[in-house]
Scaffold this active site. Structure first.
Site, short mmCIF file in Angstrom:
data_model
loop_
_atom_site.label_atom_id
_atom_site.label_comp_id
_atom_site.label_asym_id
_atom_site.label_seq_id
_atom_site.Cartn_x
_atom_site.Cartn_y
_atom_site.Cartn_z
N GLY A 48 -56.70 18.26 21.88
CA GLY A 48 -57.33 19.84 22.66
C GLY A 48 -56.61 20.72 21.45
O GLY A 48 -56.28 19.96 20.61
N GLN A 53 -56.48 28.29 15.80
CA GLN A 53 -55.61 27.68 15.64
C GLN A 53 -56.26 26.89 14.44
O GLN A 53 -56.73 25.96 13.16
CB GLN A 53 -55.84 25.91 16.36
CG GLN A 53 -54.64 26.15 17.26
CD GLN A 53 -54.02 25.11 17.68
OE1 GLN A 53 -54.73 24.60 18.74
NE2 GLN A 53 -53.31 24.41 17.39
N CYS A 97 -47.74 19.66 18.07
CA CYS A 97 -48.96 20.78 18.18
C CYS A 97 -49.66 20.62 16.49
O CYS A 97 -48.46 20.60 15.45
CB CYS A 97 -48.40 21.74 17.48
SG CYS A 97 -50.30 23.60 18.16
N LEU A 98 -50.59 20.62 16.31
CA LEU A 98 -51.16 20.46 15.36
C LEU A 98 -51.13 21.56 14.66
O LEU A 98 -50.95 21.01 13.40
CB LEU A 98 -53.11 20.56 15.14
CG LEU A 98 -54.02 19.19 16.08
CD1 LEU A 98 -55.47 19.05 16.13
CD2 LEU A 98 -53.09 18.11 15.53
N HIS A 139 -50.86 24.02 27.16
CA HIS A 139 -50.80 23.83 25.99
C HIS A 139 -51.45 24.73 25.39
O HIS A 139 -51.09 26.09 24.44
CB HIS A 139 -50.62 22.97 25.59
CG HIS A 139 -50.74 22.46 23.95
ND1 HIS A 139 -49.22 21.96 23.42
CD2 HIS A 139 -51.15 23.03 22.81
CE1 HIS A 139 -49.34 21.86 21.88
NE2 HIS A 139 -50.26 22.71 22.20
N GLU A 140 -52.89 24.88 25.40
CA GLU A 140 -53.97 24.92 24.78
C GLU A 140 -54.23 26.99 25.37
O GLU A 140 -54.36 28.01 24.50
CB GLU A 140 -55.07 25.07 25.55
CG GLU A 140 -55.24 23.56 25.02
CD GLU A 140 -54.52 22.74 23.51
OE1 GLU A 140 -55.03 23.95 22.92
OE2 GLU A 140 -54.17 21.93 23.09
N HIS A 143 -51.31 28.93 23.31
CA HIS A 143 -52.42 29.63 22.63
C HIS A 143 -52.67 31.15 22.21
O HIS A 143 -52.81 32.09 21.30
CB HIS A 143 -52.70 28.47 21.74
CG HIS A 143 -51.88 27.27 21.21
ND1 HIS A 143 -50.88 27.64 19.79
CD2 HIS A 143 -52.45 25.83 20.74
CE1 HIS A 143 -51.39 26.55 19.07
NE2 HIS A 143 -50.93 24.91 20.08
O1 GNR Z 1 -52.60 16.99 20.00
C1 GNR Z 1 -52.00 17.22 20.72
N1 GNR Z 1 -51.01 16.31 21.10
C2 GNR Z 1 -50.81 16.61 22.44
C3 GNR Z 1 -49.85 15.83 22.85
C4 GNR Z 1 -49.19 16.62 24.31
C5 GNR Z 1 -49.49 18.05 24.96
C6 GNR Z 1 -49.96 18.78 24.20
C7 GNR Z 1 -50.65 18.93 23.29
S1 GNR Z 1 -51.94 19.52 22.36
C8 GNR Z 1 -51.79 19.21 21.04
C9 GNR Z 1 -52.97 19.64 20.33
C10 GNR Z 1 -52.87 20.90 19.80
O2 GNR Z 1 -51.93 21.28 19.43
N2 GNR Z 1 -53.12 21.42 20.36
O3 GNR Z 1 -53.03 23.18 20.33
NI NI Z 2 -50.69 23.36 19.75
#
Ligand code: GNR
Ligand code: NI
Length: 174
Positions: A48, A53, A97-98, A139-140, A143
């Site tokens: 995601g 980001q 999270c990236l 999660h997204e 953000h």
């Molecule tokens: O690549 C991602 N893996 C992930 C694993 C578990 C829960 C959420 C994620 S999102 C993350 C990429 C990212 O930072 N998205 O904002």
């Molecule tokens: Ni993230």
């Protein structure tokens, strides 16, 4: 269509704490950004990515939670919002999270949600989500509200992580 991977901003970039602005019009420029975000996400690789980001504080996210051996299932959600939460069932998942490289955290979130959003044609849609998709969507959407996975830590532990990233940023620019 030419797609380009974009640089991903990381902790402690203050932009990650901004609340992203709703998308007003779904036009070619926005869809190009979505495609570049998908390329960035696949390239990373991740499941995601939120526009903020890549330095664009707009309410736009992309995801693909298909398994590696499946056919890819790219998703683009504009102005996504959680419409419904099944408050009964939760799900634990180790999230990364990236924007916080090499950090992982087990997080408990609602297991089942419904998300409303605009699709690539600007049409309102509803998406019921479970499992990894439900986790990734939350999660997204976090953000877009300036929230990061380190916010699930105690203040003390969060400060230790932030200090580590500040130190690394200092050393990288020295
Ligand atoms: O690549 C991602 N893996 C992930 C694993 C578990 C829960 C959420 C994620 S999102 C993350 C990429 C990212 O930072 N998205 O904002
Ligand atoms: Ni993230």
């Amino acid at each position: 269509m030419i797609m380009s991977a974009l640089p991903i901003i990381t902790l402690p970039d203050p932009l990650l704490r901004k609340v992203s602005k709703p998308v007003e019009t779904v036009d070619a420029e926005l869809l190009k950004l979505a495609d570049d975000m998908l390329e960035t996400m696949y390239d990373a690789p991740g499941i995601g990515l939120a526009a903020v980001q890549v330095g664009v504080p707009k309410r736009l996210i992309v995801l693909d939670v298909s398994e590696d051996d499946d056919t890819p299932r790219p998703m683009t959600l504009i102005n996504p919002e959680v419409l419904k939460i099944d408050g009964e069932r939760t799900r634990m998942h180790e999230e990364g999270c990236l924007s916080i490289p090499d950090f992982r955290l087990e997080i408990e979130r609602p297991a089942s949600i419904v998300v409303g959003y605009l699709d690539r044609e600007g049409k309102p849609q509803e998406l019921p989500a479970e499992g990894l998709l439900a986790t990734a969507l939350q999660h997204e959407i976090d953000h877009l509200n300036g929230k990061l996975i380190i916010d699930f830590l105690s203040r003390l532990k969060r400060d230790i992580v932030v200090r580590k990233f500040k130190k690394m940023a200092r050393e990288a620019s020295a």
